[in-house]
Design a protein around this motif. Sequence first.
Motif, PDB file in Angstrom:
ATOM      1  N   ALA A 121      -7.102  -9.738   2.314  1.00  0.00           N
ATOM      2  CA  ALA A 121      -8.342  -9.011   1.792  1.00  0.00           C
ATOM      3  C   ALA A 121      -8.656  -8.066   2.714  1.00  0.00           C
ATOM      4  N   GLY A 122      -8.408  -8.283   3.961  1.00  0.00           N
ATOM      5  CA  GLY A 122      -8.811  -7.324   5.073  1.00  0.00           C
ATOM      6  C   GLY A 122      -7.956  -6.335   5.312  1.00  0.00           C
ATOM      7  N   LEU A 123      -6.711  -6.049   4.611  1.00  0.00           N
ATOM      8  CA  LEU A 123      -5.687  -5.158   4.908  1.00  0.00           C
ATOM      9  C   LEU A 123      -5.937  -4.045   3.996  1.00  0.00           C
ATOM     10  N   PRO A 124      -5.837  -2.837   4.587  1.00  0.00           N
ATOM     11  CA  PRO A 124      -5.929  -1.445   4.060  1.00  0.00           C
ATOM     12  C   PRO A 124      -4.907  -1.491   2.833  1.00  0.00           C
ATOM     13  N   GLY A 125      -5.203  -1.386   1.595  1.00  0.00           N
ATOM     14  CA  GLY A 125      -4.353  -1.570   0.504  1.00  0.00           C
ATOM     15  C   GLY A 125      -3.970  -3.080  -0.226  1.00  0.00           C
ATOM     16  N   ARG A 126      -4.459  -4.021   0.652  1.00  0.00           N
ATOM     17  CA  ARG A 126      -4.447  -5.424   0.326  1.00  0.00           C
ATOM     18  C   ARG A 126      -3.117  -5.613   0.037  1.00  0.00           C
ATOM     19  N   TRP A 127      -2.728  -6.332  -1.386  1.00  0.00           N
ATOM     20  CA  TRP A 127      -1.393  -6.805  -1.615  1.00  0.00           C
ATOM     21  C   TRP A 127      -0.338  -5.632  -1.269  1.00  0.00           C
ATOM     22  N   GLU A 128      -0.565  -4.465  -1.437  1.00  0.00           N
ATOM     23  CA  GLU A 128       0.362  -3.369  -1.194  1.00  0.00           C
ATOM     24  C   GLU A 128       0.386  -2.950   0.170  1.00  0.00           C
ATOM     25  N   ALA A 129      -0.275  -3.526   1.158  1.00  0.00           N
ATOM     26  CA  ALA A 129      -0.202  -3.168   2.490  1.00  0.00           C
ATOM     27  C   ALA A 129       1.119  -3.490   3.167  1.00  0.00           C
ATOM     28  N   LEU A 130       1.845  -2.501   3.897  1.00  0.00           N
ATOM     29  CA  LEU A 130       3.086  -2.807   4.536  1.00  0.00           C
ATOM     30  C   LEU A 130       2.903  -3.453   5.797  1.00  0.00           C
TER      31      LEU A 130
END
Length: 666
Positions: free
Chosen positions: A534-543
């Motif tokens: 949840a804390g990643l830019p793009g969430r599930w799609e974050a590389l």
Amino acid sequence: MISGSDADSTGQGAVPGPRGAELPLPPAAVPGGPHDGDIADGLEEAYWSVYDGAASKATVGQILARLPRIVHQIGRLAWAADRTATISVVVLQLASVAMTAFGLMASVAVLRELFAEGPTPDRVRGAIPQLLVVVALLSARALLEAGVAVAQARVTPKIRTALEREFLTLTAHVRLEVVDDADWHDEAYRANDRGLFYARQIVGQVVSLAAALLGLVGTAGVLGVLHPALLPLLLLSVLPVGAAAVRSARARFHSFKRWNTLQRRVRIFSWLLLERDAAAELRSDTAQGALLEEHYRLTTRIAEEDTRLGVSSARLALAGRAVGGIGTGITYVALGAMLIAGWLPLAAGAGAVLAIQTAQSSLTRLVDVSHLVYEHAMWVDDLLAFQERCRTLQPRRSGPPAPDTVKTISLRDVSFAYPGKDTPALNGISMTLHAGQTVAFVGANGSGKSTCARLLAGLYEPRAGGTVTWDGVNVLDMDAESLQARVGCVLQDPVRFPFSALANLTVSRGTLTEADPRRALDAARASGAEQVIAGLPGRWEALLSKRFRGGQELSAGQWAKVAVARGLYKNAPVLLLDEPTASMDPRAEHAVYEAVLRDNSRPDRITVLISHRLASVVACDRIFVFDGGRIIESGTHQELMALGGEYAAMFTLQAAGYRAEAGEAA
């Protein structure tokens, strides 16, 4: 169960004392590497340099004897990759050589017109048709050679693609115990780095080899047509050149092999100065100056060696040219004598000079390419032999698939030894696990815990003795890959896949592009990875890799949560957790165990936990204590504590440490 009296209860928690002879004081100064003699002597031969210089050691007869087999082998690979392109290469190459031979004959015709009797303008005008023929033949040869290049460009990548696909398919599926063999790893990387590289190179080299050989044959044919006596002169002219070319080629191989070895030591220091993993400690130790000094010393020695080799090569080349010049001079003297004696027309003599020069060029090219083909074919042979070996190391793809669910897994007197190891990792292990159970494997490092778990998972097979059964069916009678698909594995050092966050979960079910959204979210929540994603830019799609623009880098603890989510997403009937929380903080570790072992426990799943932190295994249904490849105790936490054996000693030791820390904190 083995009683506590069978376990070693002496010296619990003690640090082992020194063994053997007393270690003397080290010297006050040591060299960074060899200072005298061969600077490369201190290095082992690398896997990628095994065949370097092989052609320089082979005799001319050995090279010539092996070339037909090499050409046939490469032709077979090309035929399998693209038949049309292969036929085109052969036909166009033969036509190109024919154009060369016809061009020589047409050149002789031009010279015959120019040397004919009559006024100079008439001789030139008479030669124009033949000149046009020469131009046409040279143009046709250029077009044919372009056609060869196009056809070669079509077939070469296909050979590489086919070999690489087969290589990776075979290596990715060999049994896990094979991958644990260091020798197999050396062979695999050698085949990948060298075999696949030279498989691409060698196609063009074989085409060049054939062109040079056919050109030499065609030139000899032209000389035979001009006058049969010219053929011995051809040999007299080209053999010294060929001998010089052989010596030069061998010298170049020796030079390259030595240069390659010298560079390896320099690369060690270059790597340390550039490597990210070494950067912090390098700066902390302020060791840059010491490494740079050693790097400079080595590169200076290598520069001196390069100069020596360059001078030596120049001398060899001069000697080769001198020998070749003598042979050519004798040939031209003999040719002049034939012209004076009237055995040969002047035009034919001029044509013979052109043919001899062409033959010398073809022979020099033939020798150079023969050495390359001979040596590079060894790498291709090595690749093909490795692939053949891998075919014998594949998992079973016969027998019925493993069941979708399992009620009991049993090990009976199972032993296992790693390749090249004399001491077995497991020795007579027996246990039975039931669906709905959570069991723990504990013990010292190297006691056999992880090996046993991998046998349960079908990653290893009990080839040294004993049986592993799923619901009474021997795993050796099942399809091996289907068995592995029924086990979710979460390891201490999980693979950090450079994919999206979602693909890092779905890869456990063999896909990078398709997902079950609800299952993915549930797995992320249960593992604690929900907040990470949840804390990643793009969430599930974050590389999840800094190799890509905008890629994210996770901490070791965050990767551990993603790995647990990956294992849960697989939703397999067997879940294997091998030190999954080693890099997590205590709160995160507690949350994972609560979620995985308690909140998400399933009556149809067997969960196996391997841990050195014994507080995490207290609530397990059964605990197996490993030591030296054997199970020395088993039972619940309460039963093992009451037994007062190895488990009780380890647990008490860890608990005492926590109590001491708590007391100091207070």
